[in-house]
Design a protein around this motif. Structure first.
Motif, short mmCIF file in Angstrom:
data_model
loop_
_atom_site.label_atom_id
_atom_site.label_comp_id
_atom_site.label_asym_id
_atom_site.label_seq_id
_atom_site.Cartn_x
_atom_site.Cartn_y
_atom_site.Cartn_z
N LEU A 102 0.89 -1.36 -0.12
CA LEU A 102 -0.07 -0.04 0.01
C LEU A 102 0.99 1.32 0.08
N ALA A 103 1.89 1.10 0.84
CA ALA A 103 2.97 2.38 0.63
C ALA A 103 3.55 2.64 -0.66
N ILE A 104 4.04 1.35 -1.53
CA ILE A 104 4.71 1.49 -2.59
C ILE A 104 3.45 2.17 -3.39
N ALA A 105 2.18 1.69 -3.45
CA ALA A 105 1.17 2.36 -4.33
C ALA A 105 1.14 3.69 -4.36
N PHE A 106 1.45 4.55 -3.10
CA PHE A 106 1.43 5.90 -3.21
C PHE A 106 2.40 6.65 -3.66
N THR A 107 3.63 5.95 -4.43
CA THR A 107 4.63 6.44 -5.03
C THR A 107 4.36 6.07 -6.81
N MET A 109 1.27 6.83 -8.08
CA MET A 109 0.22 7.65 -8.50
C MET A 109 0.64 9.08 -8.74
N LYS A 110 0.35 9.73 -10.03
CA LYS A 110 0.50 11.00 -10.39
C LYS A 110 -0.24 11.80 -9.40
N GLY A 111 0.32 12.95 -8.88
CA GLY A 111 -0.26 14.09 -8.16
C GLY A 111 -0.63 13.71 -6.63
N VAL A 112 -0.66 12.65 -6.41
CA VAL A 112 -1.10 12.04 -4.97
C VAL A 112 0.14 11.78 -4.00
N THR A 113 0.13 12.38 -2.94
CA THR A 113 1.00 12.15 -1.69
C THR A 113 0.48 11.61 -0.57
N LEU A 114 0.75 10.60 0.13
CA LEU A 114 0.39 10.26 1.15
C LEU A 114 0.45 11.15 2.42
N GLN A 115 -0.60 11.41 2.98
CA GLN A 115 -0.56 12.33 4.18
C GLN A 115 -1.32 11.83 5.27
N PRO A 116 -0.97 12.61 6.37
CA PRO A 116 -1.90 12.09 7.78
C PRO A 116 -3.37 12.15 7.70
N ALA A 119 -5.64 10.12 13.44
CA ALA A 119 -4.98 10.84 14.54
C ALA A 119 -3.57 10.30 14.69
N ARG A 120 -3.36 9.28 14.90
CA ARG A 120 -1.92 8.61 15.43
C ARG A 120 -1.05 8.83 14.14
N ALA A 121 -1.57 9.30 12.94
CA ALA A 121 -0.67 9.79 11.76
C ALA A 121 -0.08 10.99 11.94
N SER A 122 -0.43 11.79 13.19
CA SER A 122 0.15 12.98 13.37
C SER A 122 1.74 12.74 13.64
N ARG A 123 2.16 11.62 13.85
CA ARG A 123 3.51 11.22 13.90
C ARG A 123 4.24 11.64 12.65
N TRP A 124 3.55 11.97 11.49
CA TRP A 124 4.10 11.99 10.07
C TRP A 124 3.84 13.37 9.65
N ALA A 125 3.58 14.23 10.89
CA ALA A 125 3.17 15.86 10.31
C ALA A 125 3.97 16.44 9.56
N ALA A 184 -2.37 4.69 5.68
CA ALA A 184 -2.49 4.40 4.19
C ALA A 184 -3.63 3.76 3.72
N ASN A 185 -4.37 3.02 4.52
CA ASN A 185 -5.29 2.32 4.23
C ASN A 185 -6.61 3.48 4.33
N GLN A 186 -6.69 4.18 5.18
CA GLN A 186 -7.67 5.18 5.41
C GLN A 186 -7.49 5.94 4.05
N HIS A 187 -6.38 6.60 3.65
CA HIS A 187 -6.21 7.53 2.47
C HIS A 187 -6.75 6.79 1.24
N MET A 188 -6.26 5.35 0.97
CA MET A 188 -6.80 4.84 -0.10
C MET A 188 -8.23 4.67 0.12
N MET A 189 -8.72 4.15 0.87
CA MET A 189 -10.25 4.28 1.02
C MET A 189 -11.10 5.47 0.56
N VAL A 190 -10.51 6.72 0.66
CA VAL A 190 -11.02 7.74 0.33
C VAL A 190 -10.89 8.12 -0.86
N LEU A 191 -9.63 7.69 -1.57
CA LEU A 191 -9.36 7.95 -3.08
C LEU A 191 -10.30 6.78 -3.84
#
Length: 241
Positions: A102-107, A109-116, A119-125, A184-191
């Protein structure tokens, strides 16, 4: 560091590795490394040992030049990746390199950046940069370039290859890996729903709080017990935090 403490660190690396396999984050490749406190040595598994059955007694100790100082097996091909990140980041005690699909998938996609998103993803703010080199990170120069991409962040993706995570301990590294996959799962679900992602804002991140040490201990012990109940983690391993 005493022999007992070194044994405990090896058991944490082995337990964390087995649990990452259990969670689908590691498979036949990837590895955890950890500094041996009070030394210039690093513990890491061998190139050939199964991640699903990693034995703490077979974990290698290497120096910062990549020489094996304890053990008689070959270190992973990407040992330099770990050593150069640890060399560049004295604040880091443990490194994970894995090939999370899933992490590789975000590399890819054109114009898509994995983001927090969670809540626990604030680690990568501070951001999750992508390293542009897709091949194995085998040489010192390649590893130094990756360490520059990682910078002061806690995670970096590697284009069409995988990712790295860094943390203050092996349990912290494991917990971060679980939350990274959740995010990453949550971000992909939205997409996949065809909607525009709404990542956490700076203001939202600023109000997210909670004792990290307590959270790490809580989740680590939860997953250790799961691993023990499934027969993946021996009951006599010293894995408590």
């Amino acid at each position: 560091m005493s022999a007992v403490d070194q044994g405990r660190l090896a058991e944490q690396i082995a337990a964390g590795t087995r649990m990452l396999v259990m969670e689908g984050i590691l498979d036949y490749s990837g590895h955890i490394s950890a500094r041996v406190p009070g030394t210039d040595h690093v513990m890491i598994q061998s190139a050939s040992d199964s991640r699903a059955e990693l034995d703490p007694a077979r974990i290698l100790t290497v120096d910062m030049d990549g020489n094996v100082v304890r053990g008689d097996l070959k270190p992973p091909l990407e040992l330099a990746l770990h050593l150069e990140i640890l060399r560049a980041r004295p604040d880091v005690e443990a490194v994970l390199h894995c090939h999370m699909e899933l992490a590789i998938a975000f590399t890819l996609m054109k114009g898509v950046t994995l983001q927090p998103m969670r809540a626990r993803a604030s680690r990568w703010a501070s951001g999750i940069p992508t390293h542009p080199f897709p091949s194995l990170i085998r040489t010192t120069e390649q590893a130094q370039d990756l360490a520059k991409t990682l910078g002061e962040h806690h995670a970096a993706l590697i284009r069409s290859h995988g990712m790295v995570l860094v943390a203050e301990s092996v349990p912290g590294l494991f917990v971060d890996a679980v939350h990274f996959l959740e995010n990453a799962n949550q971000h992909m679900m939205v997409l996949q729903a065809g909607q525009e992602p709404l990542p956490l804002t700076d203001e939202e991140i600023a109000i997210i709080s909670g004792p990290r040490d307590f959270h790490i201990a809580k989740l680590w012990n939860y997953y250790v017990r799961q691993g023990q109940s499934k027969g993946l983690i021996p009951e006599d391993w010293n894995t408590t935090v």
